[in-house]
Design an enzyme around this catalytic site. Sequence first.
Site, mmCIF file in Angstrom:
data_model
loop_
_atom_site.group_PDB
_atom_site.id
_atom_site.type_symbol
_atom_site.label_atom_id
_atom_site.label_comp_id
_atom_site.label_asym_id
_atom_site.label_seq_id
_atom_site.Cartn_x
_atom_site.Cartn_y
_atom_site.Cartn_z
ATOM 1 C CG ASP A 84 -0.906 -0.147 8.136
ATOM 2 O OD1 ASP A 84 -1.751 0.702 8.467
ATOM 3 O OD2 ASP A 84 0.299 0.132 7.986
ATOM 4 C CE LYS A 106 0.936 1.441 4.336
ATOM 5 N NZ LYS A 106 1.630 2.729 4.634
#
Length: 313
Positions: A140, A11
């Site tokens: 995350d 990401k």
Amino acid sequence: MTPVTVRVPAKVNLQLSVGPLRDDGYHDLVTVFHAVSLYDEVTVRPADRTSVQVTGRDAVSVPAGRANLAARAARALAASLRRRGRSAVQIEIRKRIPMAAGLAGGSADAAATLVACNDLWGAGLTPAELRDVAAGVGSDVPFALLGGTAVGQGRGERLTAALAAGTYHWVLAFAAAGLSTPEVYATCDRLRAAHGAAPDADGAGPALSTELMVALRSGDPAAVGPLLSNDLQPAAVSLRPDLRRALAAGREFGALGAIVSGSGPTCAFLAASAGHARDLAVSLTGAGVCRGVVRVKGPAGGAAVVAANQEAE
């Protein structure tokens, strides 16, 4: 049982707004996650005891014991399912996402392990139920399950899918060594204190950029690029001053946006097109401002089982 392989993306953070330090040691965040086409693969199979084997990029730096986030994810899922016995797995991680790079590689591997074990054990947990388990493993990890583009709040674990159009082409420039996420946050707090900054002076907490969300809905990279933001970037640059040179080089070579991803030290450069990304990658490599580059695109899908006859991209 047949081994299960899951592919999972890295990401970048298109926005990362950080509130003040909380009493529990965390910070309130508002972030816009964006999954990109740089993948790790994780394979799980039954075993007598849980173990982790790592190959590929930065493999020697990845912890291989119980402290590995993927192993923690397997234990967390087994605990949530109340599995007694038959929960040990061998976890094989094939890494392309660098360690300690601001790309959530460890969280991605944990998410892949959750998906793989859910399949291996026939647990049948829904994506929402898996994200609940993931939130207890790491901030995350839920986004690595979801993928795409999403707004994260709280510690980043509370997610809302974002209305984002189009495909975005990126060049990721890897630094010579990683950065510790806790050290970057601590440095952010120290720099703010030194400058008398008060990120939450009105008590409202960090706020989502409505301008960025409008730009993402337009699907126009030229509109998105100038709106990239990261409150941790000054801290990362203070710890690694060479990042300033890399960011400047990317802008000089025509990047629409240049930003440190997450806690760094990877720099993410937004390009106008696939061809522009190729030219930008060549220029950054020639400038010698990083240890290596990779071209990726987003948004990419979240962690997903790879069919036995399917080749990874």
